[in-house]
Design an enzyme around this catalytic site. Structure first.
Site, mmCIF file in Angstrom:
data_model
loop_
_atom_site.group_PDB
_atom_site.id
_atom_site.type_symbol
_atom_site.label_atom_id
_atom_site.label_comp_id
_atom_site.label_asym_id
_atom_site.label_seq_id
_atom_site.Cartn_x
_atom_site.Cartn_y
_atom_site.Cartn_z
ATOM 1 N N GLU A 1 13.564 8.872 14.159
ATOM 2 C CA GLU A 1 14.883 9.287 13.690
ATOM 3 C C GLU A 1 14.940 9.466 12.178
ATOM 4 O O GLU A 1 15.617 10.363 11.675
ATOM 5 C CB GLU A 1 15.901 8.229 14.132
ATOM 6 C CG GLU A 1 17.343 8.625 13.970
ATOM 7 C CD GLU A 1 18.247 7.548 14.547
ATOM 8 O OE1 GLU A 1 19.256 7.242 13.899
ATOM 9 O OE2 GLU A 1 17.926 7.010 15.622
ATOM 10 N N ASP A 2 14.214 8.633 11.440
ATOM 11 C CA ASP A 2 14.380 8.584 9.984
ATOM 12 C C ASP A 2 13.144 8.976 9.180
ATOM 13 O O ASP A 2 13.164 8.906 7.952
ATOM 14 C CB ASP A 2 14.800 7.166 9.555
ATOM 15 C CG ASP A 2 16.194 6.816 10.048
ATOM 16 O OD1 ASP A 2 16.959 7.746 10.336
ATOM 17 O OD2 ASP A 2 16.500 5.624 10.160
#
Length: 515
Positions: free
Chosen positions: A92-93
């Site tokens: 996600e990051d």
């Protein structure tokens, strides 16, 4: 999950950090050296992927996934789950892909990380729809592997622990979402340890003044009753020894959110909430639980109507214990919970305990069966729900903390949400039974289909192949499964009517052309 999901306060940041060396040392108490090495390798990978990223407090981002891993280690989950927890934000990051994860750590770990990750690559009309879609993705992934929701619960718990630096309105929003979704899921899976801390943290964040006032009231009451509680503890221990029963007696305060909800729902003041304190008696065998019940009822007078046998009829999440309320000296009512060591472990960790102790033990198998039943129900909700927002609505409805226990004519126990009706029962039996219900008997008496059910009743449903769901049922059903099935039928019906109408129109136009 994201960089803005919570941070340490300055006061907390001065405390010694929980490091990977601490985690590995703890994991060695129940994992093999080889598995601990794999966990360390996942930490190095995650730390490099998150290099340069920080939380709102300014601390390195890697502290967050490390803390999440420790929460899961506390409930003794397997090494692949711990690895996924340490890397749960890399998809996600960071620039890491699922394919990279699979190549480096295997498909199982990659699937766990992907299951927890949000849907960032799709544009949604609103933030609420994006959150609902991500939640739907996570729950459906959870039906394949229950560890996905355990990672998410641990992630949410650490974010709640480090919430203070957020803006007050964001604190309240996150706390409300946690109370509506994540704490009930922890309850549904029987993980008391996570659920109670989530509720306490949400209470403090959402109603800070009420939290402080109630905390002060409990503290004052504790000082006033300290001697009484000590005497009760000594009396219980002494009586067990007299009867030759080996057991552990633990006194405890009920957590603040539980006291608050009882005051709110029953409209009582703090002084009117009687069972603020409780004792738990833990013994070695199931039959000893009932012996202890007799012992405590001989020691103190039981309050009529306040005995519950969750051993014979476990809660929907697999929880088992005997509960009784006793009048003790000074007119103080005290709740006593009686359970075995195994039941106590299951009450604390729920389905997570089964993942570690995969055996034929009754409680573990029961918790697994109950969880599997709930997950199967989620798949049915997914099939019948129109969009992610509707699916989320159905899931919220099905996360009611209170249950009703009713019987089929053959004696099978069905667990339904509090307030469930005959129609809810019919859909709980099977979707086809619900769709074709025409009448019902409760305790052998004919009743309307909107009749609410209560624990202990026997329910018999009468069906007809020609019967179909009514839109009016939506006015009184309470379970997500019933609501989703009825809505699904009505949508399909409208679709079929539109097709029929269209064909009639086309046929009419064709006949006009012929004439």
């Amino acid at each position: 999950m994201t960089h803005t999901s919570g941070a340490q306060t300055s006061e907390q940041s001065n405390k010694p950090r929980f490091l990977i060396s601490d985690l590995c040392a703890y994991l060695e108490s129940y994992l093999s050296v080889e598995h601990v090495r794999e966990v360390y390798r996942s930490y190095v990978f995650s730390a490099e992927a998150h290099e340069g990223q920080k939380r709102l407090s300014g601390e390195p981002y890697i502290y967050h996934p490390l803390a999440v891993a420790r929460i899961l280690a506390d409930i003794r989950l397997d090494h692949r789950c711990i690895m996924a927890a340490i890397m749960h934000d890399v998809l996600e990051d960071t620039t890491v892909t699922k394919a990279q994860l699979a190549e480096e750590f295997g498909e199982e770990v990659a699937a766990l990380v992907d299951g927890v990750s949000k849907l960032n690559q799709i544009n949604f009309p609103s933030k609420a729809e994006a959150q609902a879609a991500s939640f739907r993705k996570m729950l459906l992934a959870m039906t394949q592997d229950i560890r996905i929701i355990l990672i998410k619960l641990a992630d949410r718990l650490h974010n709640m622990r480090t919430l203070e630096v957020m803006r007050p309105e964001k604190c309240r929003r996150i706390a409300r979402e946690t109370l509506e979704i994540y704490a009930p899921i922890a309850h549904r899976l029987g993980i008391y340890r996570l659920r109670t801390e989530l509720e306490e943290l949400c209470f403090a964040a959402y109603w800070p003044m009420r939290y402080r006032a109630l905390k002060e009231a409990v503290s004052t009451a504790r000082g006033n009753r300290k001697e009484v509680m000590s005497n009760i503890d000594a009396a219980l221990v002494g009586r067990l020894e007299q009867e030759g029963i080996v057991g552990v007696v633990r006194g405890r305060e009920k957590h603040l959110y539980s006291i608050y909800t009882k005051m709110r729902d029953k409209k009582r003041s703090f002084s009117e909430v009687v069972d603020v304190y409780a004792f738990r008696i833990i013994v070695d065998r199931l039959d000893t639980c009932y012996r202890v019940l007799g012992v405590v009822h001989n020691l103190y007078k039981p309050v009529p109507g306040r005995f519950k046998d969750y051993i014979a009829i476990p809660k929907a999440n697999g929880y088992q214990s005997l509960h009784t309320l006793l009048f003790v000296p000074h007119g103080l009512p005290i709740e006593i919970q009686i359970r075995t060591v195994e039941m106590d472990r299951m009450a604390d960790s729920g389905i997570a305990a089964h993942l570690l102790y995969k055996s034929s033990e009754n409680q573990s198998g029961m918790a697994q069966a109950d969880a599997s039943s709930w997950l199967k129900n989620l798949l049915e909700l997914q099939k019948d729900a129109g969009d992610s927002m509707e699916f989320l609505e159905h899931v919220k409805v099905d996360l009611f903390p209170d249950e009703v226990y009713v019987f089929t004519p053959r004696g099978k126990i069905m667990v339904l949400a509090k307030g469930a009706t005959v129609i809810d029962f019919a859909y709980a039996v099977h979707s086809d039974v619900g769709n074709h219900t025409v009448a019902a008997r409760v305790d052998r008496h004919m009743v309307p289909l909107r009749t609410r059910l209560y624990s202990g009743q026997t329910v018999e449903v009468i069906t007809s192949e020609t019967a179909n769901p009514s839109a009016a049922w939506l006015n009184f059903v309470v379970t997500g499964k019933a609501r989703a099935n009825i809505r699904g039928y009505l949508k399909n019906l409208r679709h079929q009517e539109a097709i029929t109408l269209g064909r009639r129109f086309e046929l009419g136009e064709f006949n006009k052309m012929k004439n």
